[in-house]
Write a protein that holds these residues in place. Structure first.
Motif, PDB file in Angstrom:
ATOM      1  N   SER A 179       0.824  -1.213   0.000  1.00 45.82           N
ATOM      2  CA  SER A 179       0.000   0.000   0.000  1.00 45.82           C
ATOM      3  C   SER A 179       0.858   1.263   0.000  1.00 45.82           C
ATOM      4  O   SER A 179       0.448   2.310  -0.487  1.00 45.82           O
ATOM      5  CB  SER A 179      -0.920   0.010   1.223  1.00 45.82           C
ATOM      6  OG  SER A 179      -0.164  -0.054   2.427  1.00 45.82           O
ATOM      7  N   HIS A 180       2.050   1.162   0.570  1.00 47.39           N
ATOM      8  CA  HIS A 180       2.971   2.304   0.657  1.00 47.39           C
ATOM      9  C   HIS A 180       4.347   1.860   0.179  1.00 47.39           C
ATOM     10  O   HIS A 180       4.833   0.798   0.584  1.00 47.39           O
ATOM     11  CB  HIS A 180       3.096   2.813   2.101  1.00 47.39           C
ATOM     12  CG  HIS A 180       1.812   3.340   2.683  1.00 47.39           C
ATOM     13  ND1 HIS A 180       0.768   2.513   3.030  1.00 47.39           N
ATOM     14  CD2 HIS A 180       1.413   4.616   2.977  1.00 47.39           C
ATOM     15  CE1 HIS A 180      -0.223   3.247   3.516  1.00 47.39           C
ATOM     16  NE2 HIS A 180       0.147   4.529   3.494  1.00 47.39           N
ATOM     17  N   ILE A 181       4.968   2.664  -0.675  1.00 49.37           N
ATOM     18  CA  ILE A 181       6.336   2.403  -1.146  1.00 49.37           C
ATOM     19  C   ILE A 181       7.154   3.639  -0.809  1.00 49.37           C
ATOM     20  O   ILE A 181       6.867   4.744  -1.287  1.00 49.37           O
ATOM     21  CB  ILE A 181       6.362   2.118  -2.661  1.00 49.37           C
ATOM     22  CG1 ILE A 181       5.473   0.912  -2.977  1.00 49.37           C
ATOM     23  CG2 ILE A 181       7.786   1.866  -3.131  1.00 49.37           C
ATOM     24  CD1 ILE A 181       5.288   0.648  -4.470  1.00 49.37           C
ATOM     25  N   LEU A 182       8.170   3.454   0.049  1.00 46.60           N
ATOM     26  CA  LEU A 182       8.899   4.606   0.577  1.00 46.60           C
ATOM     27  C   LEU A 182      10.367   4.567   0.194  1.00 46.60           C
ATOM     28  O   LEU A 182      11.021   3.511   0.252  1.00 46.60           O
ATOM     29  CB  LEU A 182       8.781   4.663   2.108  1.00 46.60           C
ATOM     30  CG  LEU A 182       7.373   4.817   2.689  1.00 46.60           C
ATOM     31  CD1 LEU A 182       6.771   3.458   3.011  1.00 46.60           C
ATOM     32  CD2 LEU A 182       7.385   5.697   3.930  1.00 46.60           C
ATOM     33  N   PHE A 183      10.878   5.734  -0.170  1.00 49.11           N
ATOM     34  CA  PHE A 183      12.281   5.920  -0.518  1.00 49.11           C
ATOM     35  C   PHE A 183      12.860   7.031   0.363  1.00 49.11           C
ATOM     36  O   PHE A 183      12.154   8.006   0.657  1.00 49.11           O
ATOM     37  CB  PHE A 183      12.430   6.396  -1.972  1.00 49.11           C
ATOM     38  CG  PHE A 183      11.889   5.461  -3.017  1.00 49.11           C
ATOM     39  CD1 PHE A 183      12.739   4.670  -3.771  1.00 49.11           C
ATOM     40  CD2 PHE A 183      10.517   5.400  -3.273  1.00 49.11           C
ATOM     41  CE1 PHE A 183      12.239   3.832  -4.757  1.00 49.11           C
ATOM     42  CE2 PHE A 183      10.012   4.564  -4.256  1.00 49.11           C
ATOM     43  CZ  PHE A 183      10.872   3.771  -4.998  1.00 49.11           C
ATOM     44  N   PRO A 184      14.122   6.959   0.740  1.00 52.46           N
ATOM     45  CA  PRO A 184      14.751   8.135   1.353  1.00 52.46           C
ATOM     46  C   PRO A 184      14.818   9.262   0.309  1.00 52.46           C
ATOM     47  O   PRO A 184      15.014   8.987  -0.878  1.00 52.46           O
ATOM     48  CB  PRO A 184      16.157   7.660   1.713  1.00 52.46           C
ATOM     49  CG  PRO A 184      16.112   6.166   1.611  1.00 52.46           C
ATOM     50  CD  PRO A 184      15.050   5.829   0.623  1.00 52.46           C
ATOM     51  N   ALA A 185      14.639  10.498   0.751  1.00 52.19           N
ATOM     52  CA  ALA A 185      14.687  11.628  -0.191  1.00 52.19           C
ATOM     53  C   ALA A 185      16.138  12.041  -0.436  1.00 52.19           C
ATOM     54  O   ALA A 185      16.553  13.171  -0.183  1.00 52.19           O
ATOM     55  CB  ALA A 185      13.866  12.796   0.344  1.00 52.19           C
ATOM     56  N   GLY A 234      17.090   8.079  -4.121  1.00 50.94           N
ATOM     57  CA  GLY A 234      15.641   7.932  -3.947  1.00 50.94           C
ATOM     58  C   GLY A 234      14.849   8.831  -4.874  1.00 50.94           C
ATOM     59  O   GLY A 234      13.834   8.412  -5.451  1.00 50.94           O
ATOM     60  N   LYS A 235      15.322  10.065  -5.038  1.00 53.64           N
ATOM     61  CA  LYS A 235      14.625  11.011  -5.907  1.00 53.64           C
ATOM     62  C   LYS A 235      14.749  10.629  -7.382  1.00 53.64           C
ATOM     63  O   LYS A 235      13.980  11.103  -8.217  1.00 53.64           O
ATOM     64  CB  LYS A 235      15.196  12.421  -5.702  1.00 53.64           C
ATOM     65  CG  LYS A 235      14.885  13.027  -4.344  1.00 53.64           C
ATOM     66  CD  LYS A 235      15.590  14.378  -4.192  1.00 53.64           C
ATOM     67  CE  LYS A 235      15.320  14.997  -2.839  1.00 53.64           C
ATOM     68  NZ  LYS A 235      16.046  16.273  -2.665  1.00 53.64           N
ATOM     69  N   ASN A 236      15.712   9.788  -7.689  1.00 53.45           N
ATOM     70  CA  ASN A 236      15.911   9.334  -9.064  1.00 53.45           C
ATOM     71  C   ASN A 236      14.973   8.180  -9.412  1.00 53.45           C
ATOM     72  O   ASN A 236      14.478   8.077 -10.536  1.00 53.45           O
ATOM     73  CB  ASN A 236      17.376   8.890  -9.237  1.00 53.45           C
ATOM     74  CG  ASN A 236      17.822   8.866 -10.683  1.00 53.45           C
ATOM     75  OD1 ASN A 236      17.105   9.306 -11.580  1.00 53.45           O
ATOM     76  ND2 ASN A 236      19.009   8.353 -10.921  1.00 53.45           N
ATOM     77  N   VAL A 237      14.702   7.318  -8.426  1.00 48.71           N
ATOM     78  CA  VAL A 237      13.909   6.113  -8.679  1.00 48.71           C
ATOM     79  C   VAL A 237      12.416   6.340  -8.443  1.00 48.71           C
ATOM     80  O   VAL A 237      11.570   5.898  -9.230  1.00 48.71           O
ATOM     81  CB  VAL A 237      14.414   4.939  -7.807  1.00 48.71           C
ATOM     82  CG1 VAL A 237      13.596   3.680  -8.082  1.00 48.71           C
ATOM     83  CG2 VAL A 237      15.892   4.678  -8.057  1.00 48.71           C
TER      84      VAL A 237
END
Length: 310
Positions: free
Chosen positions: A85-91, A95-98
């Protein structure tokens, strides 16, 4: 509800930004799974399994994932996205690239730079260089989120006992290739992970003066070195030292700003620091508005005196 955290790692260990992202994921409700996509990254997967709060680690291993190329990592995330339900990346830069690639393929809106989880579908994020906080609600079935790591405490790196599950690695997309890198050698702590940061501004006047004045203070405090954009643009300091809206977002225990006026873009990158010390001879400098301790003095006099006192 289950949240998936995309781990940042070097194929041997988990990077600190992942731990903050796990904390954010846990606040979304439900279980937290971590994806470790890399090559010969068994050690990183094992480290992820030790993180407190993680219930499962998904390990995808292939040569095409060795260097974290955005196209390949995004394809790997999309291959397993259906159950989350949630997919989280570090900013972070990675992370901002993917994340935008994943959000676009899932046809959902990305929620960027989250600093607080209000509920499973509502989040806070800074806007206008941090001068205002927007509360954002997403009605999308899947939430693709980048997490401003300074907004969340790091999850404990040990104490967990998650199962490690191997998942099928996606084939190399063939859209990009890794050619090489040049790593700047630095004995100091990494800027975004440092507990103490000493930063210099344009007032230092030259790279020689920057090194002459700032380095002894950083050495005494065991600190990382930072710089304002003005100092970086003038060539006084390297790009990877830049703190601010267009540089690195930091929140150390102690931030010492020397000769930095405190333009809004710089404040956006460091005002979450626990204790801020400002040294500036301009009493009207905006940096004093966020400083816990301010010294109105010439930095060329004050900083060497501070070094002697330490």
């Amino acid at each position: 509800m289950t949240a998936l955290v995309i781990a940042e790692h070097d194929n041997a260990s988990i990077k600190a930004a992942t731990l903050n992202t796990v904390t954010a994921a846990a606040q979304c409700g439900g279980e937290v799974h971590v994806l470790v996509a890399g090559h010969n990254a068994g050690a990183a997967a094992a480290a992820a399994a030790q993180v407190a709060g993680v219930t499962k680690v998904l390990h995808a291993d292939a040569a095409g994932l060795a260097h974290g190329l955005a196209e390949n990592v995004a394809a790997q995330v999309l291959a397993i996205a259906g159950q989350y339900s949630h997919i989280l990346f570090p900013a972070t830069a990675s992370g901002k690239n993917v994340a935008p690639r994943v959000a676009a393929k899932l046809d959902v809106g990305q929620i960027s730079d989250v600093t607080k989880v209000v509920s499973a579908d509502t989040f806070e994020r800074p806007i206008y260089a941090g001068n205002a906080i927007a509360t954002v609600q997403s009605l999308d079935e899947k939430k693709v989120i980048t997490v401003r790591t300074t907004g969340f405490d790091a999850a404990a790196a040990t104490g967990g006992s998650a199962a490690v599950e191997t998942v099928a690695a996606q084939a190399d997309a063939g859209k990009s290739s890794f050619e090489g890198n040049e790593i700047a050698k630095n004995d100091r702590p990494e800027l975004t992970a440092a507990k103490i940061i000493v930063s210099g501004g344009r007032a230092l006047g030259s790279s020689e003066k920057f090194n002459e004045v700032m380095t002894p203070l950083a050495d005494k405090l065991g600190a990382a070195l930072g710089a304002s954009r003005a100092a970086v643009d003038a060539g006084y300091a390297p790009n990877d030292w830049q703190v601010g809206q267009t540089g690195k977002i930091v929140a150390p225990q102690l931030y010492v700003a020397c000769g930095i006026s405190g333009a809004i873009q710089h404040l956006a990158g460091m005002k979450d620091s626990k204790v801020i010390v400002a040294i500036n001879k301009d009493p009207e400098a905006p940096i004093f508005s966020v400083a816990d301790y301010g010294l109105e003095a010439d930095l060329f006099t004050a900083v060497p005196e501070l070094v002697k006192a330490l």
